[in-house]
Every structure is written in structure tokens, then in C-alpha cells.
Design a protein around this motif. Sequence first.
Motif, PDB file in Angstrom:
ATOM      1  N   TRP A  74       3.988  -6.373 -11.987  1.00 12.83           N
ATOM      2  CA  TRP A  74       2.962  -5.527 -11.391  1.00 12.83           C
ATOM      3  C   TRP A  74       3.622  -4.327 -10.724  1.00 12.83           C
ATOM      4  CZ3 TRP A  74      -2.087  -7.213 -12.092  1.00 12.83           C
ATOM      5  CH2 TRP A  74      -2.221  -8.520 -12.536  1.00 12.83           C
ATOM      6  N   ARG A  76       2.859  -1.074  -7.772  1.00 12.23           N
ATOM      7  CA  ARG A  76       2.023  -0.708  -6.633  1.00 12.23           C
ATOM      8  C   ARG A  76       2.368   0.697  -6.174  1.00 12.23           C
ATOM      9  NH1 ARG A  76       2.184  -4.523  -1.338  1.00 12.23           N
ATOM     10  NH2 ARG A  76       4.264  -3.598  -1.204  1.00 12.23           N
ATOM     11  N   LYS A 109       1.802 -10.680  -8.035  1.00  9.86           N
ATOM     12  CA  LYS A 109       0.736  -9.721  -7.764  1.00  9.86           C
ATOM     13  C   LYS A 109       0.542  -9.491  -6.276  1.00  9.86           C
ATOM     14  CE  LYS A 109      -4.037  -8.649  -9.074  1.00  9.86           C
ATOM     15  NZ  LYS A 109      -5.250  -9.116  -9.803  1.00  9.86           N
ATOM     16  N   LEU A 180      -3.014   1.503  -0.810  1.00 12.63           N
ATOM     17  CA  LEU A 180      -2.210   0.965  -1.895  1.00 12.63           C
ATOM     18  C   LEU A 180      -3.096   0.489  -3.049  1.00 12.63           C
ATOM     19  CD1 LEU A 180       0.506  -1.030   0.043  1.00 12.63           C
ATOM     20  CD2 LEU A 180       0.873   0.995  -1.375  1.00 12.63           C
ATOM     21  N   GLN A 181      -2.587   0.674  -4.249  1.00 14.82           N
ATOM     22  CA  GLN A 181      -3.285   0.265  -5.462  1.00 14.82           C
ATOM     23  C   GLN A 181      -2.329  -0.537  -6.327  1.00 14.82           C
ATOM     24  OE1 GLN A 181      -4.396   3.496  -8.034  1.00 14.82           O
ATOM     25  NE2 GLN A 181      -6.009   2.323  -9.055  1.00 14.82           N
ATOM     26  N   VAL A 182      -2.764  -1.730  -6.752  1.00 17.10           N
ATOM     27  CA  VAL A 182      -1.951  -2.625  -7.571  1.00 17.10           C
ATOM     28  C   VAL A 182      -2.471  -2.596  -8.998  1.00 17.10           C
ATOM     29  CG1 VAL A 182      -1.132  -4.987  -7.906  1.00 17.10           C
ATOM     30  CG2 VAL A 182      -1.455  -4.098  -5.596  1.00 17.10           C
TER      31      VAL A 182
END
Length: 259
Positions: A74, A76, A109, A180-182
Motif C-alpha cells: 500500500w 500513503r 494497510k 492522508l490517503q491510502v
Amino acid sequence: MAVNLMHDNFFMENYTVDEYALCTRFKSKRRKKRLVKEDFERQLIQLDNLEKKLWKQRNNLPWILLDEPYQKGWQRHFKLRDDVVRSSEAEFYKTLLEKINTWQFSSDKTFKKRKSKKRKNASSVQIQKLKEFTESEWNSPKLELSEREKVHFSKQERWSKVFERYRIHYVFNEPWRYVLQVKPYMITHKRMLDSDLESEIQLILNYTSNYNLRGKINRLVKGLSYNWGYFQSENPREISPIKNKSLHLLYQQYVDEMI
């Protein structure tokens, strides 16, 4: 004539072999040993230049699009908050984010990392911040920030454990504007593989590691015997597959990654 021969024999008997070599075209033992060493050092420098050239060729190979992309962990990064997107300053903060955004990658994640090997269930979330600028970066003419963007940064002084002194940092004043965006980290391309090139690189790696030449090469080229950017593995000829099984697996994993 006989007197001259006697004189020459007497002259030669009073000098050693090394002293006599200085008066002739013969090389002394010390000179021969030195020439052999210098020739070997020149060969190591040429080998280092060849290795750099091969790695450069490997890095310049084109990328190939995969038929079936796959996920590898993942990623971020920051994005504009929803209310900031709808504001009149959205374009300004979007442009600023391109200059101070940061990325993190993780196989989990939740972006948690284990605190220590002994504490199996103890974990903590990785901290991610916007990019900060050191004093040298801030005063550099290569800084991409405009005067309007610099106003949104403040000067802070923090203790550095590495340098053991206080250091100045310039930090963004309004980090709440970004969240924040994962996302899944997708592998869509792979570098072209050249088997001949990989074979030549591996031969050099085997030679330098088997004879412990990496430190000598770094000392000749950079003046230091240790290079912080190089993975210094144990000599594979000295690894016991029974006593040092973990080290043997570590070296084999490193070789597989290089290939």
C-alpha cells in the motif's frame, strides 16, 4: 686488462644486489613488488569503472508494460481536505502540496510497524508529515517555493540526535488543510531484463565478495574503506551453511534481488 677485471670484481663485491640494481636496468625486489601492487590497484579501479558503467546501462533499460498488473502493498500520501477543495484557495494549496507532499509504502494497510522483535504484539502507527526544509535548503536558490508560499512556513529549532545540536527547520503552519490517503500500490511496469548484462554484473559481485575487495576498491576510489550506500555482506566463502544459516539465506536473498 687483468688489472681492470680485478678492479671490476672488487667493485661489484662491495655492493649488495639492490644497490647494484640501481646502477643497472634490472628492477630491485622492492620495485618489482611495488609495480605488481600498483598494477593490481589499477585493475581494481578499472573494474570499479566497469561496474558503474554496467549498472548505468542496467538502469537505462526501458520499462515494459505488464499484461496483468499486480498489487505490492500500500502507498500513503497527502491530499486536499474536502472543505479546502471547495474554497477559493484550492488551486494555491494544490500547487503547494505538489512541492511538500510525502509518500510512504507498507505491506500493511494500517501502516503499523512492530516496535521490537521481542514484543510480538506491540506495534505503532508510522508517523507521516509534510516535507520540512532545513536551513540550507531554505536559503538555496534551487528552492521551488514562491514568496507567497514561504509566508505559510514558520521557523522552528529542534534538537538533533544525529548532529547532537539544535538545528533549524521550516515547517508548514497549516497541516490541517491536508489529510492522508491510502491507496493500493500497483506494479504496472517492469524493467527490461538483459541476461548478458546481469551475468557480467554478477561476475563482478562474486569476484569482489569472494576475495573481500569491496573495502579496498572503496579506499582507492573514495578514500574510505566503507561505503554507506553499499550492502556489505559476509564473504560467502567463509559462511558455514550449518552454523550461519541465517547469514547464508540473507546473502542468497540479496543475490536474488540483484538478479
